[in-house]
Design an enzyme around this catalytic site. Structure first.
Site, PDB file in Angstrom:
ATOM      1  N   ASN A   1       0.870  -1.178   0.000  1.00 24.39           N
ATOM      2  CA  ASN A   1       0.000   0.000   0.000  1.00 24.39           C
ATOM      3  C   ASN A   1       0.906   1.227   0.000  1.00 24.39           C
ATOM      4  OD1 ASN A   1      -1.821   2.037   0.495  1.00 24.39           O
ATOM      5  ND2 ASN A   1      -2.114   1.510   2.658  1.00 24.39           N
TER       6      ASN A   1
ATOM      7  N   LYS B   1       0.135   4.285  -0.238  1.00 26.91           N
ATOM      8  CA  LYS B   1      -0.475   5.489   0.366  1.00 26.91           C
ATOM      9  C   LYS B   1      -0.281   6.688  -0.572  1.00 26.91           C
ATOM     10  CE  LYS B   1       0.482   3.455   4.822  1.00 26.91           C
ATOM     11  NZ  LYS B   1       0.406   3.617   6.246  1.00 26.91           N
TER      12      LYS B   1
ATOM     13  N   HIS C   1      -9.321   1.089   5.195  1.00 23.69           N
ATOM     14  CA  HIS C   1      -8.008   1.320   5.818  1.00 23.69           C
ATOM     15  C   HIS C   1      -8.176   2.291   6.985  1.00 23.69           C
ATOM     16  CE1 HIS C   1      -3.872   2.527   6.443  1.00 23.69           C
ATOM     17  NE2 HIS C   1      -3.520   1.423   5.803  1.00 23.69           N
TER      18      HIS C   1
ATOM     19  N   GLU D   1      -6.527   4.697   7.972  1.00 27.49           N
ATOM     20  CA  GLU D   1      -6.316   6.127   7.651  1.00 27.49           C
ATOM     21  C   GLU D   1      -7.562   6.717   6.996  1.00 27.49           C
ATOM     22  OE1 GLU D   1      -2.616   5.599   5.550  1.00 27.49           O
ATOM     23  OE2 GLU D   1      -1.666   5.006   7.420  1.00 27.49           O
TER      24      GLU D   1
ATOM     25  N   GLU E   1      -5.285  -5.116  10.729  1.00 28.79           N
ATOM     26  CA  GLU E   1      -4.260  -4.087  10.911  1.00 28.79           C
ATOM     27  C   GLU E   1      -4.498  -3.362  12.237  1.00 28.79           C
ATOM     28  OE1 GLU E   1      -2.403  -2.909   6.919  1.00 28.79           O
ATOM     29  OE2 GLU E   1      -4.079  -1.578   7.275  1.00 28.79           O
TER      30      GLU E   1
ATOM     31  N   GLY F   1       2.572   2.102  10.723  1.00 25.66           N
ATOM     32  CA  GLY F   1       3.506   3.210  10.556  1.00 25.66           C
ATOM     33  C   GLY F   1       4.235   3.598  11.831  1.00 25.66           C
TER      34      GLY F   1
ATOM     35  N   SER G   1       3.542  -2.318  10.286  1.00 24.25           N
ATOM     36  CA  SER G   1       5.000  -2.333  10.414  1.00 24.25           C
ATOM     37  C   SER G   1       5.618  -3.683  10.035  1.00 24.25           C
ATOM     38  CB  SER G   1       5.418  -1.899  11.827  1.00 24.25           C
ATOM     39  OG  SER G   1       5.011  -0.556  12.060  1.00 24.25           O
TER      40      SER G   1
HETATM   41  C1  PEP Z   1      -0.645   0.034   5.965  1.00 26.44           C
HETATM   42  O1  PEP Z   1      -0.616   1.143   5.470  1.00 26.44           O
HETATM   43  O2  PEP Z   1      -1.579  -0.717   5.690  1.00 26.44           O
HETATM   44  C2  PEP Z   1       0.436  -0.377   6.853  1.00 26.44           C
HETATM   45  C3  PEP Z   1       0.343  -1.527   7.454  1.00 26.44           C
HETATM   46  O3  PEP Z   1       1.502   0.501   7.000  1.00 26.44           O
HETATM   47  P1  PEP Z   1       2.935   0.156   7.655  1.00 26.44           P
HETATM   48  O4  PEP Z   1       3.399  -1.144   7.049  1.00 26.44           O
HETATM   49  O5  PEP Z   1       3.803   1.307   7.277  1.00 26.44           O
HETATM   50  O6  PEP Z   1       2.736   0.022   9.126  1.00 26.44           O
END
Ligand code: PEP
Length: 257
Positions: free
Chosen positions: A9, A11, A95, A97, A170, A176, A216
């Site tokens: 992803n 973003k 997601h 975000e 998630e 992040g 992460s």
């Molecule tokens: C994500 O954006 O779905 C995500 C898991 O980000 P990150 O791997 O940076 O934590």
């Protein structure tokens, strides 16, 4: 046996030229890697170019979101049929975000998931708890609420949910932040999600649906996470922006099954 699915992803990163450079690297270096499904989710403006560049490869193009109405007076939105028209095969919905910054509710996520499936795309439905909810012992309750709304109507789409529906767990506190759920923490939630999928969609679909972990994920922790029996791949944010890191995660997913 579920084929692991690893999706990057991106973003709000990478213009068209940068997106094409990254997928060209991935295309070349992943051509011989079997036993794992791969996807990338660029920004909307790069979707068509990326999909074209990936034609004839095993790497799928994914959208990062999809509005639930197909057409109409919805300024700024992009619908699932238009995402399919641009050449993508999957769309991420829900997601954290989107939920945090753009007001997406679980009801919206359910509508988005159905519109994505009806357009012939696969839907990657994200769910996950905040840190305060985990600390309050509410993780599984939050997962139950989000999952119930997100998949409430998916069976009515009559598409093959076994292959077209993916759930991404998630934990918001791990996205992040550099802080990852331990394999045991993630497995506990994934097993719970699969039990709920069995109740709602029936055991055969629940056994087939891939449940990705996101939060992460890095080359150093991917293999241990995906080795867990109910973790079927990863949704990768930050580490997917770097070809070497993303390829290492894809290879880890292949070897840990
Ligand atoms: C994500 O954006 O779905 C995500 C898991 O980000 P990150 O791997 O940076 O934590």
């Amino acid at each position: 046996m579920r084929t692991p699915f690893v999706v990057g992803n991106w973003k709000l990163h990478k213009n068209i030229a940068e997106s094409l450079a990254l997928v060209t690297d991935l295309k070349n270096q992943l051509a011989a890697v079997k036993g794992v499904q791969v996807g990338v989710a660029p920004v909307f403006t790069a979707l068509h170019s990326v999909a074209k560049r990936l034609e004839g490869t095993h790497i799928a193009t994914c959208a990062q979101d999809a509005y639930w109405e197909a057409t109409g007076a919805y300024t700024g939105e992009v619908s699932a049929p238009l995402i399919a028209d641009a050449g993508a095969a999957w769309a991420i919905v829900g997601h954290s975000e989107r939920r945090q910054f753009f007001g997406d509710t679980s009801d919206h996520v359910g509508k988005k998931a159905c519109s994505v499936l009806r357009a012939g795309l696969g839907a990657i439905v994200c769910i996950g708890e905040h840190l305060a909810e985990r600390d309050a012992g509410r993780t599984l309750a939050v997962i139950d609420e989000q999952l119930a709304e997100a998949i409430a109507d998916v069976a009515a789409t009559k598409v093959d949910l076994a292959s077209k529906l993916v759930i991404a767990y998630e934990p918001v506190w791990a996205i992040g932040t550099g802080r990852t759920a331990t394999p045991a923490q993630a497995q506990e939630v994934h097993a719970h999600i699969r039990r709920r999928l069995a109740e709602k969609l029936g055991p055969p679909i629940a056994e087939a649906v891939r449940i990705q972990y996101g939060g992460s994920v890095k080359p150093s922790n991917a293999e241990a996470l995906i080795a867990e029996p109910d973790i079927d791949g990863a949704l990768v944010g930050g580490a997917s922006l770097d070809a070497a890191d993303f390829i290492a995660i894809v290879k880890a997913a292949r070897t840990s099954t």
